[in-house]
Design a protein around this motif. Structure first.
Motif, PDB file in Angstrom:
ATOM      1  N   THR A   1       0.687  -8.523  -4.988  1.00 53.74           N
ATOM      2  CA  THR A   1       2.017  -8.636  -4.388  1.00 53.74           C
ATOM      3  C   THR A   1       2.946  -9.459  -5.281  1.00 53.74           C
ATOM      4  O   THR A   1       2.517 -10.197  -6.166  1.00 53.74           O
TER       5      THR A   1
ATOM      6  N   GLY B   1      -4.836  -5.745  -6.514  1.00 51.89           N
ATOM      7  CA  GLY B   1      -4.484  -6.771  -5.556  1.00 51.89           C
ATOM      8  C   GLY B   1      -5.674  -7.144  -4.693  1.00 51.89           C
ATOM      9  O   GLY B   1      -6.645  -6.387  -4.586  1.00 51.89           O
TER      10      GLY B   1
ATOM     11  N   SER C   1       7.375  -6.916   4.588  1.00 53.58           N
ATOM     12  CA  SER C   1       7.348  -8.296   4.082  1.00 53.58           C
ATOM     13  C   SER C   1       8.702  -8.994   4.234  1.00 53.58           C
ATOM     14  O   SER C   1       9.001  -9.947   3.506  1.00 53.58           O
TER      15      SER C   1
ATOM     16  N   PHE D   1       4.836 -12.352  -0.621  1.00 50.32           N
ATOM     17  CA  PHE D   1       3.815 -11.338  -0.365  1.00 50.32           C
ATOM     18  C   PHE D   1       4.439  -9.953  -0.235  1.00 50.32           C
ATOM     19  O   PHE D   1       4.084  -9.175   0.641  1.00 50.32           O
ATOM     20  N   THR D   2       5.391  -9.637  -1.110  1.00 46.96           N
ATOM     21  CA  THR D   2       6.050  -8.342  -1.073  1.00 46.96           C
ATOM     22  C   THR D   2       5.182  -7.303  -1.795  1.00 46.96           C
ATOM     23  O   THR D   2       4.767  -7.519  -2.931  1.00 46.96           O
ATOM     24  N   GLU D   3       4.932  -6.173  -1.134  1.00 41.14           N
ATOM     25  CA  GLU D   3       4.105  -5.131  -1.728  1.00 41.14           C
ATOM     26  C   GLU D   3       4.841  -4.451  -2.879  1.00 41.14           C
ATOM     27  O   GLU D   3       6.015  -4.120  -2.763  1.00 41.14           O
ATOM     28  N   ARG D   4       4.089  -4.244  -3.974  1.00 41.74           N
ATOM     29  CA  ARG D   4       4.669  -3.564  -5.125  1.00 41.74           C
ATOM     30  C   ARG D   4       4.201  -2.116  -5.230  1.00 41.74           C
ATOM     31  O   ARG D   4       4.982  -1.234  -5.568  1.00 41.74           O
TER      32      ARG D   4
ATOM     33  N   ARG E   1      -4.165  -1.671  -3.737  1.00 44.80           N
ATOM     34  CA  ARG E   1      -2.854  -2.249  -4.006  1.00 44.80           C
ATOM     35  C   ARG E   1      -2.809  -2.927  -5.361  1.00 44.80           C
ATOM     36  O   ARG E   1      -3.825  -3.396  -5.879  1.00 44.80           O
TER      37      ARG E   1
END
Length: 457
Positions: free
Chosen positions: A246, A221, A158, A250-253, A243
């Motif tokens: 985010t 998510g 991202s 749109f950063t993946e956590r 998921r």
């Protein structure tokens, strides 16, 4: 014993996991294009027959470097698990006559080529335009519907994402994305083979997703990933990973294995992933396909990679379902028979669940922490009340050293501003999700406060 040349660069599954599984199958010669994580430096000498770290001059023609080193060690297979080295390794395998992702590998790396291939195949995806200049971006904004997402075509994690809400955002978004890509290259998070890849971008419409129609419990998510492999040109799905939502943009956590979908929903998701991978024409490689979930069963393709999922996706699959994907792929590349799953494994076949959480200085509402904190995993492990049978650990090679100040979250920097990666094992995916939500809410409270001097460093 067979010989494998492993090309290491940033990203991908933890190097320690990859090395141990590869070394169990073959003699491993390591070509290190990135610095080795301190947490695994001690085991590298024990697991590898040789370790080569090329100088800057040797990296100018990366494909030739890989080919030359493979011939020197008599490699029977060449492999990488890093997004940034996928294309170079694929081209080297072509020159060596060895199995690999194939000539189409760039289609699974360059988001412009990827979306073009899917468009020709009529697959569902957001409307998009490739852009190379600010003028291109302005023209694209005029032809698409805002809000839009500007992405670097060769980025990962991202990085350099910018939301464009109106034409007035174009100049600032363009400048910021280019700045972040330049900064990422300095950190080693950049394409290693394609010259000036940091200048290539794509802009696409932001589709409205929903998790409510797909999951029985709130908190998931609105996207997931299909993990798989292509063997002799045939896509073999392995499982699905869910998921958490985010972090803006749109950063993946967090990724959680398995994704608790109904059998019918899983079949439909896997079918779309299969069509996406088939459209790219890959030959022999891991795959990681991300799909956006919408209302009424709608789906849109986000991206496909010609490698396994990063972070702890591969170890999670091994823990939950059993298959050693790294070892199986190595065996396949060496010409040994491999029993790939007949179809994607389901939650009913899972032995519990596992998830990996990226520690970012953002709370559960998506807001930045109010003050700076010190990363201290022992404090987290003892101070956050998780479910009774859950087990939490830290992935040392993907985390800052204990005592480091947690970086301020930068929306444009994405995963570049992570402090740590944690792994959690639990009875089922719903428990992992609930524990992660508890963990995210507790982190800014339980971590020690940074002193003013440390926070400004």
């Amino acid at each position: 014993m067979s010989t494998v040349l492993l090309v290491h660069a940033k990203g991908g599954p933890p190097l320690g996991h990859v090395l141990s599984r590869t070394a169990a199958r073959a003699d491993v010669h390591l070509l290190a294009l990135s610095a080795l994580p301190p947490a695994v430096a001690g085991s590298v000498g024990r697991l590898c027959a040789s370790v080569t770290t090329p100088g800057d001059a040797g990296r100018s023609d990366l494909v030739s470097l890989i080919v030359s080193r493979a011939r020197e060690v008599g490699a029977d297979a060449v492999i990488t698990f890093s997004e940034y080295a996928v294309v170079a390794v694929a081209e080297a395998c072509e020159k060596l006559g060895l199995p690999g992702a194939g000539a189409a590998a760039a289609l699974a790396r360059d988001k412009r080529l990827m979306r073009g291939a899917w468009q020709r195949s009529g697959l569902p995806q957001p409307a998009f335009r490739p852009v190379a200049t600010e003028a291109d971006l302005r023209a694209a904004v005029d032809s698409l519907s805002c809000p839009l997402l500007l992405k670097a075509a060769w980025s990962a994690g991202s990085t350099a994402h910018q939301i464009i809400s109106s034409p007035g955002d174009v100049s600032a978004a363009w400048a910021r994305s280019r700045q972040v890509m330049a900064e990422s290259a300095q950190l080693g998070f950049a394409e290693l083979h394609v010259a000036e890849a940091e200048a290539d971008f794509v802009v696409e419409e932001i589709v409205s997703g929903t998790a409510a129609d797909w999951f029985d419990e709130p908190g998931w998510g609105d996207y997931l990933s299909v993990e798989g492999v292509v063997a002799d040109g045939v896509f073999r799905p392995v499982c699905l990973s869910g998921r958490m939502p985010t972090v803006e943009p749109f950063t993946e956590r967090a990724g959680i294995t398995p994704a608790p979908l109904s059998p019918d929903a899983q079949d439909r998701v896997v079918d779309l992933a299969r069509r996406a991978v088939d459209a790219l024409g890959l030959r022999d490689c891991g795959t990681h396909t991300e799909i956006k979930l919408g209302p009424d069963g709608r789906m849109w393709l986000i991206e496909t990679a010609a490698r396994f999922g990063g972070a702890m996706t591969v170890p999670q699959i091994e823990e939950v379902f059993g298959p050693d994907l790294v070892g199986m792929l190595v065996d396949h590349l060496l010409g040994r028979p491999v029993a790939w799953p007949e179809q994607a494994l389901t939650p009913a076949q899972a032995r519990g669940a596992a998830g990996s959480l990226v520690v970012l200085a953002v709370d559960g509402r998506g807001e930045a922490w109010q003050d700076r904190r010190i990363w201290d995993f022992p404090v987290v492990a003892s101070g956050v009340p998780l479910s009774p049978d859950s087990e939490l650990s830290v992935v040392a090679e993907s985390s800052l050293p204990e005592g480091s100040v947690v970086p301020v979250y930068d929306p444009a920097g994405g995963a570049n501003t992570m402090a740590a990666l944690c792994l959690l094992s639990a009875a089922d995916p719903r428990t992992v999700l609930r524990d992660f939500r508890t963990l995210v809410d507790a982190l800014p409270r339980v971590l020690p406060a940074a002193q003013r001097e440390e926070a400004s460093a």
